[in-house]
Design a protein around this motif. Structure first.
Motif, PDB file in Angstrom:
ATOM      1  N   ILE A   1       1.087  -1.152   0.031  1.00 28.34           N
ATOM      2  CA  ILE A   1      -0.053   0.106  -0.017  1.00 28.34           C
ATOM      3  C   ILE A   1       0.868   1.276   0.127  1.00 28.34           C
TER       4      ILE A   1
ATOM      5  N   TYR B   1      -5.682   4.922   0.159  1.00 28.85           N
ATOM      6  CA  TYR B   1      -6.160   4.522   1.317  1.00 28.85           C
ATOM      7  C   TYR B   1      -4.833   3.618   2.006  1.00 28.85           C
TER       8      TYR B   1
ATOM      9  N   GLY C   1       1.263  -8.171  11.751  1.00 30.38           N
ATOM     10  CA  GLY C   1       0.542  -7.813  10.714  1.00 30.38           C
ATOM     11  C   GLY C   1      -0.676  -8.712  10.391  1.00 30.38           C
ATOM     12  N   THR C   2      -1.772  -8.192  10.009  1.00 29.90           N
ATOM     13  CA  THR C   2      -3.093  -9.029   9.486  1.00 29.90           C
ATOM     14  C   THR C   2      -2.607  -9.988   8.429  1.00 29.90           C
ATOM     15  N   GLN C   3      -1.609  -9.454   7.784  1.00 29.37           N
ATOM     16  CA  GLN C   3      -1.227 -10.300   6.670  1.00 29.37           C
ATOM     17  C   GLN C   3      -0.516 -11.389   6.939  1.00 29.37           C
TER      18      GLN C   3
ATOM     19  N   TYR D   1     -10.747  -7.651   0.273  1.00 31.71           N
ATOM     20  CA  TYR D   1      -9.479  -7.119   0.618  1.00 31.71           C
ATOM     21  C   TYR D   1      -8.518  -7.897  -0.268  1.00 31.71           C
TER      22      TYR D   1
ATOM     23  N   TYR E   1     -13.368 -15.572   4.703  1.00 30.72           N
ATOM     24  CA  TYR E   1     -12.945 -14.287   5.100  1.00 30.72           C
ATOM     25  C   TYR E   1     -13.814 -13.331   4.917  1.00 30.72           C
TER      26      TYR E   1
ATOM     27  N   THR F   1     -15.255  -9.007   6.699  1.00 35.16           N
ATOM     28  CA  THR F   1     -14.953  -7.862   7.449  1.00 35.16           C
ATOM     29  C   THR F   1     -16.110  -7.243   7.743  1.00 35.16           C
TER      30      THR F   1
ATOM     31  N   PHE G   1     -14.603  -4.174   3.834  1.00 36.18           N
ATOM     32  CA  PHE G   1     -13.704  -3.637   3.042  1.00 36.18           C
ATOM     33  C   PHE G   1     -13.897  -3.922   1.631  1.00 36.18           C
TER      34      PHE G   1
ATOM     35  N   ASP H   1     -11.893 -10.086  10.220  1.00 36.08           N
ATOM     36  CA  ASP H   1     -10.903  -9.114   9.996  1.00 36.08           C
ATOM     37  C   ASP H   1     -11.666  -7.865  10.409  1.00 36.08           C
TER      38      ASP H   1
ATOM     39  N   TYR I   1     -10.683  -5.068  11.124  1.00 30.60           N
ATOM     40  CA  TYR I   1      -9.865  -3.733  10.793  1.00 30.60           C
ATOM     41  C   TYR I   1     -10.718  -2.512  11.013  1.00 30.60           C
TER      42      TYR I   1
ATOM     43  N   THR J   1      -5.686  -5.237  14.020  1.00 25.95           N
ATOM     44  CA  THR J   1      -4.178  -4.804  13.667  1.00 25.95           C
ATOM     45  C   THR J   1      -4.096  -3.711  14.488  1.00 25.95           C
TER      46      THR J   1
ATOM     47  N   SER K   1      -1.847  -1.619  12.633  1.00 27.00           N
ATOM     48  CA  SER K   1      -1.538  -0.752  11.850  1.00 27.00           C
ATOM     49  C   SER K   1      -2.459   0.572  11.342  1.00 27.00           C
ATOM     50  N   LYS K   2      -3.597   0.469  11.767  1.00 26.52           N
ATOM     51  CA  LYS K   2      -4.374   1.437  11.395  1.00 26.52           C
ATOM     52  C   LYS K   2      -4.235   2.511  12.462  1.00 26.52           C
TER      53      LYS K   2
ATOM     54  N   ARG L   1       4.201  -3.283  12.141  1.00 27.48           N
ATOM     55  CA  ARG L   1       3.927  -4.666  11.857  1.00 27.48           C
ATOM     56  C   ARG L   1       3.616  -5.794  13.134  1.00 27.48           C
TER      57      ARG L   1
HETATM   58  C1  LIG Z   1      -9.204  -4.770   5.081  1.00 27.06           C
HETATM   59  C2  LIG Z   1      -8.013  -4.679   5.765  1.00 27.06           C
HETATM   60  N1  LIG Z   1      -7.555  -5.459   6.816  1.00 27.06           N
HETATM   61  C3  LIG Z   1      -6.135  -5.238   7.326  1.00 27.06           C
HETATM   62  C4  LIG Z   1      -5.513  -4.135   7.008  1.00 27.06           C
HETATM   63  C5  LIG Z   1      -4.028  -4.168   7.537  1.00 27.06           C
HETATM   64  O1  LIG Z   1      -3.173  -5.027   7.245  1.00 27.06           O
HETATM   65  P1  LIG Z   1      -1.990  -5.244   8.291  1.00 27.06           P
HETATM   66  O2  LIG Z   1      -2.115  -5.623   9.489  1.00 27.06           O
HETATM   67  O3  LIG Z   1      -1.165  -6.310   7.379  1.00 27.06           O
HETATM   68  O4  LIG Z   1      -0.904  -4.149   8.122  1.00 27.06           O
HETATM   69  C6  LIG Z   1      -5.726  -3.521   5.980  1.00 27.06           C
HETATM   70  C7  LIG Z   1      -4.968  -2.469   5.497  1.00 27.06           C
HETATM   71  O5  LIG Z   1      -5.215  -1.628   4.768  1.00 27.06           O
HETATM   72  C8  LIG Z   1      -7.014  -3.602   5.237  1.00 27.06           C
HETATM   73  O6  LIG Z   1      -7.172  -2.969   4.486  1.00 27.06           O
END
Ligand SMILES: Cc1ncc(COP(=O)(O)O)c(C=O)c1O
Length: 489
Positions: A108, A121, A184-186, A210, A248, A250, A255, A283, A285, A313, A315-316, A323
């Motif tokens: 991103i 975004y 991270g979510t990833q 996502y 999966y 949200t 998302f 998720d 998020y 996460t 991250s936001k 991470r």
């Molecule tokens: C739907 C969604 N989930 C999770 C995340 C965050 O991912 P990560 O925790 O890997 O940074 C994002 C990031 O933009 C997202 O769009």
């Protein structure tokens, strides 16, 4: 510096040849600093005079330059050896590599980097206090955190804080035992594919959905089954009759569309998962920041059957560069997830985990959350006002109730060409992002996904004015081209 001496002739010549060859093949950077003669002598177990003679030799050939008081530097490097043809021609060495090569770089924040106003975004909030707060937390954590290997599941202090946070703010009754810290979510998505899917299995993904989830499933060799979403969330009637390996979703903030899953759909989804004996990957998020009403309860809070793997996460709300994220695993899967995490990286960095645990425990995180919510509300309002004033009836949108982005749909009556608008805006310094790439099975409707976290309200206002000018220019161009108002795009 590790040098391979060829054993031919005097040592100083061997050393100069080895340095020249290291420059030629790129191991030493042109213009880079070379070790002092003392360090070079120590590392190669040669005398300092020999090291000096080697540098003098290279200086005479123009390969090394000396700067008084600051040491020796490699001059411009001799022409680089051509890259090995093997690298370009090599076929993927495994099925995983073959699939991974099919995946574009989905990081991103790179598309319109450098543009003055980037409505990207996923950009974090530019918060001036956070770097200082975080620096203090890290220094404190570095002083007392063990330097040994961390527990793969995550630091107990952090897991306890997250369990408390989840009980208080997300209505999830859990303990530190069920929480696993991931990078991270990833990573949570990657671990989930390993724990729950075999290559060839299927995974339901929301459509639009996502990209990070899609690519994790694809890389694992599983099949993506897109299921549409509407204003009530995942359309449960569209779920496959055959058991998918995971679903999966949200639910709290779809998302990318931003809708909240209705109570009815949630109940149906939980019933479906129970009936087909499958797993839900939730998720959660973008729920930390909600503007007008408290966020809805997550699926995990209503899950009486222990089927929901809940992911959250930092991250936001803090920064994606951290991470750090977590998953709450059903009891029956917990040890499998921990084993997968251990195999992956033996655990997340302990100092960062300890810093975050203290930030949560000390109340610093709560303050930060309040500050960020105020700042994001102002940014969201600036975007809503700017879009309404500048783009008139060309776009329609719902005000986001949470999170950091807004989805604006091109009105069916607009004559604008969206791709052309994106190009014109980029030329004028505004980064816009289409919604269409987030659709899986069918072509998405023309719309924009606009992130507002990364810019101050005044910048958002400026970006919207520029956008307004681009819209006007686009309308004029379409009039000249004779595009009728309801043209399908
Ligand atoms: C739907 C969604 N989930 C999770 C995340 C965050 O991912 P990560 O925790 O890997 O940074 C994002 C990031 O933009 C997202 O769009």
């Amino acid at each position: 510096m590790l040098l391979d001496l060829d054993g031919r002739g005097p040592i100083y010549q061997q050393v100069s040849r080895a340095i020249e060859s290291a420059l030629r093949n790129g191991r030493l950077a042109a213009g880079g600093r070379l070790p002092s003669t003392r360090d070079l002598a120590q590392e190669l177990k040669i005398s300092r005079n020999t090291a000096r003679a080697a540098y003098d030799n290279l200086a005479a050939a123009g390969i090394v330059t000396g700067r008084p008081g600051s040491g020796s530097f490699a001059a411009t490097a001799p022409a680089k050896a051509p890259p090995s043809p093997r690298a370009a021609l090599l076929a993927p060495q495994s099925a995983f590599s073959r699939r991974a090569r099919e995946i574009p770089d989905f990081s991103i924040g790179y598309m319109h980097r450098g543009l003055r106003f980037n409505l990207q975004y996923g950009e974090p909030l530019t918060d001036q206090l956070l770097p200082d707060l975080w620096r203090r937390e890290l220094a404190r954590a570095a002083a007392y955190t063990s330097l040994g290997y961390p527990v793969a599941q995550g630091l107990l202090d952090l897991r306890e804080q997250i369990a408390r946070y989840l009980a208080r703010r997300r209505g999830i009754a859990t303990t530190a035992d069920d929480v696993i810290i991931v990078s991270g979510t990833q990573q949570a998505l990657s671990l989930a594919t390993r724990v729950l899917l075999d290559p060839g299995d299927s995974a339901v993904i929301e459509d639009p959905g996502y990209f990070g989830a899609c690519w994790a499933v694809h890389a694992h060799g599983a099949r993506i089954v897109p299921v549409p979403v509407d204003r009530h969330g995942l359309v449960t009637d569209g779920l496959p009759a055959r058991r998918p390996g995971l679903i999966y979703t949200t639910p709290s903030h779809q998302f990318p569309l931003g809708f909240v899953m209705s109570k009815r759909r949630r109940d149906e989804l939980l019933r479906y998962a129970r009936r087909l004996d499958t797993w839900i990957l939730e998720d959660d998020y973008d729920v930390e920041v909600s503007f007008d009403a408290p966020p809805s309860l997550p699926l995990r809070a209503a899950d009486t059957d222990d089927r929901v793997i809940h992911i959250g996460t930092f991250s936001k709300i803090l920064a994606p560069s951290l991470r750090l994220a977590y998953l709450v695993a059903p009891r029956s899967l917990r040890s499998d997830f921990i084993a997968a995490k251990r195999l992956c990286d033996m655990g997340c960095s302990a100092i960062e985990q300890a810093a975050l645990a203290h930030f949560l425990a000390s109340g610093g995180f709560q303050h930060h959350l309040r500050r960020v919510t105020r700042a994001l509300r102002a940014r969201r309002n600036a975007l809503i006002a700017g879009l309404s004033q500048q783009t008139g009836h060309h776009f329609s949108f719902d005000a986001p109730t949470a999170g950091m982005h807004l989805v604006a749909m091109l009105s069916p009556r607009s004559t604008l060409d969206l791709d052309e608008l994106i190009r014109a805006a980029a030329k004028a310094g505004v980064g816009l992002y289409p919604l269409a790439p987030h659709y899986l099975a069918k072509k998405g409707p023309p719309g924009l996904l606009l992130g507002y976290a990364g810019m101050a309200p005044a910048e958002i206002d400026r970006a919207c004015r520029i956008l307004g000018t681009c819209v006007q220019a686009g309308v004029q161009a379409s009039v000249q081209a004779g595009v009728p108002a309801t043209t399908s795009r």
